[in-house]
Design a protein around this motif. Sequence first.
Motif, PDB file in Angstrom:
ATOM      1  N   PHE A 155       2.756  11.497   6.244  1.00 13.13           N
ATOM      2  CA  PHE A 155       3.404  10.203   6.466  1.00 13.13           C
ATOM      3  C   PHE A 155       2.834   9.483   7.675  1.00 13.13           C
ATOM      4  CE2 PHE A 155       6.110  12.823   4.000  1.00 13.13           C
ATOM      5  CZ  PHE A 155       6.692  11.975   3.085  1.00 13.13           C
ATOM      6  N   GLN A 156       3.175   8.196   7.718  1.00 14.95           N
ATOM      7  CA  GLN A 156       2.651   7.348   8.785  1.00 14.95           C
ATOM      8  C   GLN A 156       3.143   7.829  10.153  1.00 14.95           C
ATOM      9  OE1 GLN A 156       3.310   3.278   7.889  1.00 14.95           O
ATOM     10  NE2 GLN A 156       2.731   2.535   9.906  1.00 14.95           N
ATOM     11  N   LYS A 157       4.456   8.146  10.242  1.00 16.09           N
ATOM     12  CA  LYS A 157       5.002   8.652  11.510  1.00 16.09           C
ATOM     13  C   LYS A 157       5.054  10.164  11.426  1.00 16.09           C
ATOM     14  CE  LYS A 157       8.868   7.862  13.703  1.00 16.09           C
ATOM     15  NZ  LYS A 157      10.269   7.753  13.313  1.00 16.09           N
TER      16      LYS A 157
ATOM     17  N   LYS B  15       0.836  -1.209   0.000  1.00 22.98           N
ATOM     18  CA  LYS B  15       0.000   0.000   0.000  1.00 22.98           C
ATOM     19  C   LYS B  15       0.873   1.262   0.000  1.00 22.98           C
ATOM     20  CE  LYS B  15      -1.774  -1.089   3.977  1.00 22.98           C
ATOM     21  NZ  LYS B  15      -1.031  -2.321   4.275  1.00 22.98           N
ATOM     22  N   SER B  16       1.832   1.297   0.921  1.00 23.48           N
ATOM     23  CA  SER B  16       2.681   2.493   0.991  1.00 23.48           C
ATOM     24  C   SER B  16       3.469   2.646  -0.297  1.00 23.48           C
ATOM     25  CB  SER B  16       3.652   2.391   2.167  1.00 23.48           C
ATOM     26  OG  SER B  16       2.951   2.249   3.367  1.00 23.48           O
ATOM     27  N   THR B  17       3.994   1.549  -0.783  1.00 20.36           N
ATOM     28  CA  THR B  17       4.778   1.598  -2.011  1.00 20.36           C
ATOM     29  C   THR B  17       3.960   2.212  -3.144  1.00 20.36           C
ATOM     30  OG1 THR B  17       5.997  -0.350  -1.332  1.00 20.36           O
ATOM     31  CG2 THR B  17       6.038   0.182  -3.670  1.00 20.36           C
TER      32      THR B  17
ATOM     33  N   MET C 124      -2.336  10.215   2.172  1.00 21.49           N
ATOM     34  CA  MET C 124      -2.148  10.064   3.621  1.00 21.49           C
ATOM     35  C   MET C 124      -1.859   8.612   3.937  1.00 21.49           C
ATOM     36  SD  MET C 124      -5.363  12.413   4.788  1.00 21.49           S
ATOM     37  CE  MET C 124      -4.790  13.497   6.054  1.00 21.49           C
ATOM     38  N   ASP C 125      -0.661   8.365   4.477  1.00 23.52           N
ATOM     39  CA  ASP C 125      -0.259   6.992   4.800  1.00 23.52           C
ATOM     40  C   ASP C 125      -0.520   6.734   6.282  1.00 23.52           C
ATOM     41  OD1 ASP C 125       0.811   4.502   4.893  1.00 23.52           O
ATOM     42  OD2 ASP C 125       2.737   5.035   3.991  1.00 23.52           O
ATOM     43  N   GLU C 126      -1.573   6.016   6.566  1.00 22.82           N
ATOM     44  CA  GLU C 126      -1.975   5.721   7.953  1.00 22.82           C
ATOM     45  C   GLU C 126      -1.858   6.956   8.843  1.00 22.82           C
ATOM     46  OE1 GLU C 126      -0.556   2.030   9.549  1.00 22.82           O
ATOM     47  OE2 GLU C 126       0.200   1.447   7.588  1.00 22.82           O
ATOM     48  N   PRO C 127      -2.573   8.015   8.535  1.00 21.52           N
ATOM     49  CA  PRO C 127      -2.397   9.270   9.267  1.00 21.52           C
ATOM     50  C   PRO C 127      -2.868   9.176  10.716  1.00 21.52           C
ATOM     51  CG  PRO C 127      -4.307   9.424   7.854  1.00 21.52           C
ATOM     52  CD  PRO C 127      -3.635   8.116   7.522  1.00 21.52           C
TER      53      PRO C 127
HETATM   54 MG   LIG Z   1       2.937   1.204   4.981  1.00 22.68          MG
END
Ligand SMILES: [Mg+2]
Lengths: 486, 264
Positions: free
Chosen positions: B103-105, B55-57, B184-187
Motif C-alpha cells: 500500500f501507499q502508506k 490509478k489506485s481504484t 504496488m501503490d506508490e511504494p
Molecule cells: Mg492513489
Amino acid sequence: MSVAMLLAVIGVLALTGFVLSRQRALASAGGNSRALHSLPNYYGWNGAIWVLVPALAGLSLWLIVQPMVVESRISADLPAALVADDSARALTMADVRRVAGGLDQAVAQGAMSEAKAREMSTGAVDVRAVLANVGVALGSNVSPEVLSAAQDYRAMTAWGAAARTILILVLAVAGLFWGVSRAQQDYRARIAVERVVLGILALASSIAVFTTFGIIWSMASETYDFFTKYPIQDFFFSLTWSPNFRGNSDLGMIPLLWGTLYISAVSLLVAVPIGLFTAIYLAEYASKPVRNWVKPLIEIIAGIPTVVFGIFALVTVGPALRDWFAEPLGLGNSGSSVMTAGIVIGILNVPFISSLSDDIINAVPQSLRDGSYGLGATKSETVRQVILPAALRGIVGAVLMAASRAIGETMIVVMGAGAAAQLSLNPFDALTTMTVKIVGQLTGDTDFASPETLVAFALGMTLFVITLGLNVFALYIVWKYKEQYE
Amino acid sequence: MKDMRMESRVDSTVNKIEARKVQVYYGATHAIKDVDVDIADRAVTAFIGPSGCGKSTFLRCLNRMNDTIAICRVEGQILLEGEDIYDRRVDPVQLRAKVGMVFQKPNPFPKSIYDNVAYGPRIHGLTRNKAELDQIVEDCLRKAALWNEVKDRLSAPGTGLSGGQQQRLCIARAIATQPEVLLMDEPCSALDPIATAQVEELIDELRHQFSVVIVTHSMQQAARVSQHTAFFHLGHLVEFGETGQIFTNPKDPRTESYITGRIG
Ligand SMILES: [Mg+2]
Ligand SMILES: Nc1ncnc2c1ncn2[C@@H]1O[C@H](COP(=O)(O)OP(=O)(O)OP(=O)(O)O)[C@@H](O)[C@H]1O
C-alpha cells in the motif's frame, strides 16, 4: 441582611463593575476600541470579577467558619455533664439549635417579643409549651442550661450575620473600586480574565480529587476505629461471618470476599464472550442497516435500572435455573444462587463491554485491515491476528470496568443470590457479597460504636483496595502491551 | 531520462492479467470508465496519471480489494490466467494470496518484525517447520534490502521502524506470501532516494519471478523500472504501451502534456 439579599447586592455591584470598567477603559482610549490592549468586554469582565471573587470567597468562608466557631464557643460554656462525649455533645447541640430555631419562629410569628426571647428564663415561662404553640415540638422540657445556651446561640448568630453583611459589602465595594481603577488602555485585561478562567477550571477539577481523598479519609478513620474494637486477623482470616447485635460476633470477611469474587467471575464469564463477540460482529461483519438497529437495541440494556434486573433474576432466571439445572443435577433447590446473580450481572454488563469494544475496534486503522486482507487473510484471521491485538488495550480496559461494576453490584445480588454468607463451591448455592453486607450492617438499628456496624467501613475499604488493585493491574497490562507494540 | 533499462527489450509477451471494459462506480460516481489493459507476465507495468484519475481504484480491482468498500461496484471482465476473478466461484481470499499488494502508506501490523513477515506464510500454511519459516523470513527481508538493518532485532515491533524501513517490511511481508502478481501503490512515496533506489532494484529483481504492477507519480521511476506504462486521465485509460514508446513518442496529446509536466 439575609444571604440571598447579600448575593443580590453582590450581583448588582458586579454588573456595575462590568459597565463602569468597560466605559472607563473605552474612555481612556478616547472611544477607539482598537487602541485598547484587549476587547472592551474583557475590561468589563475584569471589573465584574474583582467584585465577585473576593466577595463570594469571603462569603463562603464565613458561612463555613461561623457555625463552627459558634458551636465550639457554646459547647465550651455548657456544663461538662451535657457534653461528656461526642454523641452526648451532638445531642445537646441539636437541642440547643432546635430551641434557638423555635425562639426565632416565635418572634417571627409575634408570639413573643424579641426582648422576651432574649431575657426569659425557665422559671418564669414554660418554654416547651410556648414553642409548641408556634409549631415547634420538643421531646422534653427545656433545661435552664439549654435555654441560656440557645439564647447565647441566637445572639452570636445575629451578631455574626451583621458582621458578615458589613465585611462582604466592604469587600465587594473595595473590589469594585480596585477593578474599575485598573481599567486603563494598556491594562492586559484579556490575560487577567484568562487566569481567572484557569483558576475556576482547576478548582472544579480539584473538587473531584478532594472528594476522593475525603472519602478515603473518612473510610480509613472508621476502619481504624473498627480494628481497635475487633481483631484485625479475625476480620481478614476468619472463615465465618455471623454478626450478632448482642456482641460476640464473628466478622470474618472471607465468605463475603469469596461470594464477591465467585459471582463477579461468573458474570465476567457471561459478559466478556457475549460482549466481545457482539462487538466484533457489529464492527466487522454486520451490514450498516443491521448495525444501526442492533447497536441502539443493545444499549437499551444499559439504561435499565439494576433493580429491574433484580426482579428478572428473582422471578425468571432463579426459578428457571433451579428447575432445569440445580434440581435435575441434584445440586440443591435454591432459587437464589451464584449462577442466577452472576448470569444477570453478566447480561447487565454485555452492553458495556460490547459498546466500548465496538468503539475501540472501529478505531483500529483501516490500513491494518487492508494489509491483512491484501495478504489473503480471511475476516476471522484478520480479527484474531491483527484487530484484536491492536485493540487489546482498550478491550482490557472495558473488561476491567465491567469487573469493577460486577464487584460493586448490590441490588441484583440481594435479589438473585440471597444473603447467606457461606463458603461454597456449588454454583447453585445461595451466597452473598461484601456490598450486600455493607448495606445490611448499616441499615436498621445502628450503633456507630459497635464493631457490628463499623465492620461496614472495613468492608468498604477492602472493596476499595480490591478495585484499586484491579485498576493498577489494568495499567500494568496496558504498559506491558504498549512496550510490545509501540 | 537516458536510462539504460529503458531501452531494454521486453522479454515477455504472455499476458498474466487481461482487463476488458472495466467500469468502477463509487455510489453514483463513475471512477473508472471502459478500461482495457493487459498485464504481462514477468514484467513491470507502471500506472501513471494525475491525482484522482483512478490509478489506485483500478489497481485495487486486480485483487478485489474494492470488495471491502461497501459502495464500490465493479463491472466488466478481469481475467487472471484466463479465469474471471469476479466470477462467483472465485474466492477473493485465495485470489489475494496470488495477487499480493503493497500500500501507499506503510501499514505494518502491531507485531514483531518476524511475525509481520511470517504472517502470510503462517495463514497459508506455506511451511512445514520453524526452520523453513525462518528461512523464508530471512530471504524476504534480504530481498527487501532490510535484513542487515533488522537481523539483530527480529522480535522488536515492526511499528518501531522508520517510515522507509516500515515500507520495506511491508514489501517483505507481501513477497513472503509468494504471490504471482505484486501490486504496488506508490511504494516509494515515503522513502528517501537511497531506499527508493533499493526498492527499484528489488522490483527489477522481482520481475524475474512475478509480474509487478506499480503506481507512481514519478515519471523517472516509471521510466526506470517498467516495461509497460499505462496513462490514466479522469478515469479513462488514455494510452497504454511499451514504456520506451510512451515516454519518447506518445501518441495522445494528453499523454504528452502530462509527461512533459503540463497537466497533472
Ligand atoms: Mg492513489
Ligand atoms: N472509498 C471511496 N469512496 C468514494 N469515492 C472514492 C473512494 N476512493 C476513491 N474515490 C474516488 O475515485 C476517484 C479515483 O480515486 P483514486 O484513489 O483511484 O485516485 P488515484 O489515481 O489513486 O489518485 P492519487 O494519485 O491521488 O492516489 C477519485 O475521484 C476519488 O474521489
